[in-house]
Design a protein around this motif. Structure first.
Motif, PDB file in Angstrom:
ATOM      1  N   PRO A  48      -3.627  14.046  19.968  1.00 49.36           N
ATOM      2  CA  PRO A  48      -4.445  15.031  20.271  1.00 49.36           C
ATOM      3  C   PRO A  48      -4.855  16.302  19.459  1.00 49.36           C
ATOM      4  N   GLU A  49      -4.018  16.548  18.634  1.00 45.71           N
ATOM      5  CA  GLU A  49      -4.458  17.721  17.778  1.00 45.71           C
ATOM      6  C   GLU A  49      -5.402  17.259  16.633  1.00 45.71           C
ATOM      7  N   LEU A  50      -5.295  16.018  16.118  1.00 48.09           N
ATOM      8  CA  LEU A  50      -6.112  15.355  15.313  1.00 48.09           C
ATOM      9  C   LEU A  50      -7.503  15.015  15.972  1.00 48.09           C
ATOM     10  N   SER A  52      -9.111  16.627  18.387  1.00 47.32           N
ATOM     11  CA  SER A  52      -9.864  17.956  18.400  1.00 47.32           C
ATOM     12  C   SER A  52     -10.408  18.523  17.078  1.00 47.32           C
ATOM     13  N   ARG A  53      -9.534  18.226  16.137  1.00 53.48           N
ATOM     14  CA  ARG A  53     -10.031  18.656  14.453  1.00 53.48           C
ATOM     15  C   ARG A  53     -11.135  17.836  14.312  1.00 53.48           C
ATOM     16  N   GLY A  90      -7.711  19.946  24.476  1.00 52.78           N
ATOM     17  CA  GLY A  90      -8.273  20.472  23.101  1.00 52.78           C
ATOM     18  C   GLY A  90      -9.594  19.610  22.769  1.00 52.78           C
TER      19      GLY A  90
END
Ligand code: KG4
Ligand code: ZN
Length: 339
Positions: A48-50, A52-53, A90
């Protein structure tokens, strides 16, 4: 009434923008840009974090490319339609904040779209004559929904999954078989070389109702993988038997719904509807009962054209989102009537 709608989709691992423009009474697809995030392949699933970025880095250029490809300037855009949920919060947030900023700064209209309503509208992008009533089977990585659609915007939920979504089952079984992510396309390719008679897996909840369950099937595949003395040899046959079981369940429930509702059309949507095997099986099973409507793979995978199309419908009915529009991982489907 909107003449040009810009669609934005960032709910998972595709960064996408599209332009729909009015031609006569109908919206026509003027452009569609989809950037698939490759970074997740290394991890065997979406991080998930990747995601969003990567959306944050790519979205402005993807929107620009969609406007370019459509040959329209930002000045010609009347409204922005954006996926507001469900999905990775995100990832959704990047699209929602960007769409809000565009609409606010440019004094344009804004409409938040439900991702699965987008999937439902996908075949209407290519087939403008497609109209309810119909039964829809929406099968993605996060959802398995069987809907009776009396009219656009009026949905009766016939059944959903009790555990894993159909696409999720494909992805998990692909991992068990040592195939990459996403699993569905890899399993479909491998299954084409498999012998259907070598393995047989259970068809969960086949004989009753409209609900689905795929987690037991996944466990059955795991047992067969462990029992295999030559996985290299068995892999295509396991893929075939798994795919046959899932598709049999999906198509049996779809047929049951079509017969019960007497709807003349069955719509397939969502990423799993990229499966040629699913479309072929549905057409064979429903031959003489209902027409099967399915979009081309580009429009069944996550994309902004379907979001713009669903947004177009909502805007045409006078709906608008305001600046409080938020990304919601668990956004409920609008227009859902009690069964
Ligand atoms: O709609 P989608 O692109 O993303 C979500 O909204 O979740 O659906 C992705 C899912 C993945 O689970 C993927 O494995 C599955 O669709 N999928 C397929 C095929 N192509 C994609 N499943 C079976 N056969 C395929 N050919
Ligand atoms: Zn999707």
């Amino acid at each position: 009434m909107a003449e040009v709608v810009l669609g934005i989709e960032t709910s998972c691992d595709e960064t996408s923008a599209a332009v729909l423009a009015r031609r006569g009474a109908r919206p026509e697809l003027a452009s569609l840009v989809i950037l698939s995030q490759d970074v997740h392949k290394v991890f065997g699933g979406v991080v998930p974090e990747l995601a969003s970025r990567a959306h944050l880095a790519a979205l402005p250029a993807v929107v620009e490319a969609a406007l370019d490809e459509a040959g329209v300037s930002w000045g010609a855009v009347d409204a922005v339609a954006v996926t507001a949920g469900p999905g990775l919060v995100g990832a959704l947030l990047v699209g929602v904040v960007y769409a809000k900023a565009l609409a606010y700064a440019g004094h344009r209209e804004l409409i938040g779209v439900h991702h699965m309503e987008g999937h439902l509208f996908a075949p209407a992008v290519e087939d403008p004559a497609l109209e309810p009533p119909f039964v829809a089977l929406l099968v993605s990585g996060g959802h398995t929904l069987l809907l009776d659609v009396a009219a656009w915007g009026r949905y009766r939920l016939l059944g959903a999954t009790r555990d894993d979504a159909a696409g999720e089952a494909f992805d998990k079984v692909a991992t068990l078989l040592g195939l990459g992510y996403p699993g569905g396309p890899a399993i479909e390719r491998l299954a084409a070389q498999g012998d259907a008679a070598r393995f047989t897996f259970p068809r969960p909840m086949l004989d009753d109702g409209y609900e689905f369950s795929f987690s037991g099937l996944k466990t059955a595949v795991l047992r067969a993988v462990r029992a295999s003395d030559d996985l290299e040899r068995d892999r295509p046959h396991l893929a075939r038997a798994f795919q046959d079981a899932v598709l049999d369940v999906l198509v049996t429930k779809l047929e049951r719904a079509v017969r019960a509702t007497r709807r003349p059309t069955a719509v397939l949507g969502g990423g799993v509807a990229c499966s040629r095997a699913l479309a072929a099986r549905a057409a064979a099973r429903l031959g003489g009962i209902a027409r099967v409507a399915v979009a081309s793979p580009k429009l069944n995978a996550d994309n902004a054209a379907m979001i713009a199309r669903a947004g177009w419908f909502r805007l045409a009915h006078g709906e608008r989102s305001d600046w409080t529009l938020d990304a919601r991982a668990d956004l409920p489907l609008p227009g859902l009537e009690a069964a």
